[in-house]
Enzyme design. Structure first.
Site, mmCIF file in Angstrom:
data_model
loop_
_atom_site.group_PDB
_atom_site.id
_atom_site.type_symbol
_atom_site.label_atom_id
_atom_site.label_comp_id
_atom_site.label_asym_id
_atom_site.label_seq_id
_atom_site.Cartn_x
_atom_site.Cartn_y
_atom_site.Cartn_z
ATOM 1 C CB THR A 1 1.042 3.786 4.711
ATOM 2 O OG1 THR A 1 -0.246 4.354 4.457
ATOM 3 C CG2 THR A 1 1.646 4.440 5.935
ATOM 4 N N GLY B 1 -5.802 -2.696 -1.023
ATOM 5 C CA GLY B 1 -4.879 -2.910 -2.144
ATOM 6 C C GLY B 1 -4.970 -4.317 -2.710
ATOM 7 C CD GLU C 1 -1.936 -6.514 2.889
ATOM 8 O OE1 GLU C 1 -1.470 -5.552 2.283
ATOM 9 O OE2 GLU C 1 -3.115 -6.547 3.297
ATOM 10 N N GLY D 1 0.824 -1.208 0.000
ATOM 11 C CA GLY D 1 0.000 0.000 0.000
ATOM 12 C C GLY D 1 0.856 1.255 0.000
ATOM 13 N N GLY E 1 0.188 -1.308 6.519
ATOM 14 C CA GLY E 1 -0.844 -0.289 6.716
ATOM 15 C C GLY E 1 -2.185 -0.944 7.010
ATOM 16 C CB ALA E 2 -4.898 -0.856 8.653
HETATM 17 C C1 5RP Z 1 -3.437 -3.595 1.055
HETATM 18 C C2 5RP Z 1 -3.766 -3.089 2.401
HETATM 19 C C3 5RP Z 1 -3.241 -1.763 2.790
HETATM 20 O O1 5RP Z 1 -2.517 -1.883 3.967
HETATM 21 C C4 5RP Z 1 -4.370 -0.832 3.002
HETATM 22 O O2 5RP Z 1 -5.179 -0.803 1.847
HETATM 23 C C5 5RP Z 1 -3.889 0.600 3.323
HETATM 24 O O3 5RP Z 1 -3.264 1.129 2.223
HETATM 25 P P1 5RP Z 1 -2.742 2.619 2.168
HETATM 26 O O4 5RP Z 1 -1.528 2.667 3.027
HETATM 27 O O5 5RP Z 1 -2.452 2.843 0.704
HETATM 28 O O6 5RP Z 1 -3.842 3.515 2.656
HETATM 29 O O7 5RP Z 1 -4.425 -3.719 3.196
HETATM 30 O O8 5RP Z 1 -4.054 -4.809 0.781
#
Ligand code: 5RP
Length: 220
Positions: free
Chosen positions: A31, A97, A103, A29, A82-83
């Site tokens: 982050t 993502g 993950e 992702g 991230g989340a």
């Molecule tokens: C990918 C994820 C990411 O951690 C989640 O979508 C957060 O992404 P970002 O940092 O772009 O906001 O779970 O599968």
């Protein structure tokens, strides 16, 4: 402070968790991409690194790392990811993502899971962000009907294929008041590969970037 700066701040805080000789799992992702950009600074501390997606592997390799398979590293010391949502119980929604299955595997195989977010991801109740559910393609309409029974509104993520060759249903309008129960329940549905609720394996540390700086929460 804008969201981009907050992501950088959260990534900086995660870099500080890396100790000499650690094996590291890296999530997916935007982050995490900030984290990967900073990782070469501490390359000498990292004994091995595993990736949660093809995209993360590609970025790690471009940053000069040799990426190992989990079967080679064994359990990891630290997983950084991230989340899409996080709550005070360290329960998460992930999979925006589409990398949720790998993950979840890396999180499960890690002694510590540090989740890096900005404060827009912090919620009282999970479920405002549509819940990603990875499904075997031939089961997608069956699983979608089960999601409707659970009062969700599933939408197939069009044109998206996971790294495992599967589809994603994004399930809207679920109020996830009991994340542990719902994760268990959805995991029982035939054809579901992975549910984007991370409650049975929650984060151990949340590093949340705010206008006032980083807030760190540690799970006991
Ligand atoms: C990918 C994820 C990411 O951690 C989640 O979508 C957060 O992404 P970002 O940092 O772009 O906001 O779970 O599968």
């Amino acid at each position: 402070m804008n969201q981009g700066l907050k992501k950088q701040q959260a990534a900086d805080a995660a870099i500080e968790l890396i100790e000499p000789g650690m094996s590291l799992g890296v999530g997916t992702g935007s982050t995490v991409n900030c984290f990967i950009d900073k990782l070469p600074r501490v390359a000498d501390r990292i004994a091995a690194v595993a990736a949660s997606s093809h995209e993360t592997r590609r970025r790690l390799e471009a940053a000069g790392f040799t990426v190992s398979e989990l079967s080679e590293t064994g359990d990891l010391d630290l997983y950084v990811d991230g989340a899409d949502e996080a709550n005070k119980h360290f329960h998460l929604v992930k999979g925006g993502g589409g990398a949720l299955t790998r993950e979840k595997v890396l999180a499960a195989a890690s002694r510590r899971f540090a989740c890096i977010i900005d404060d827009s991801k912090w919620v009282a109740t999970l479920g405002k962000f549509p819940l990603p559910v990875e499904v075997v393609p031939m089961a997608q309409s069956y699983v979608a009907r089960q999601m409707v029974r659970a009062r969700g509104q599933p939408i197939l993520r069009k044109g998206f294929v996971t790294d495992n060759g599967n589809a994603i249903l994004d399930v809207h309008n679920l109020a996830i008041t009991h994340p542990l129960d719902l994760e268990t329940r959805f995991n029982q549905i035939a054809g579901v590969v992975t549910v984007g609720i991370f409650a049975h394996r929650p984060a151990d540390i949340i590093l949340m970037a705010t206008d006032a700086g980083i807030k760190r929460f540690d799970r006991r």
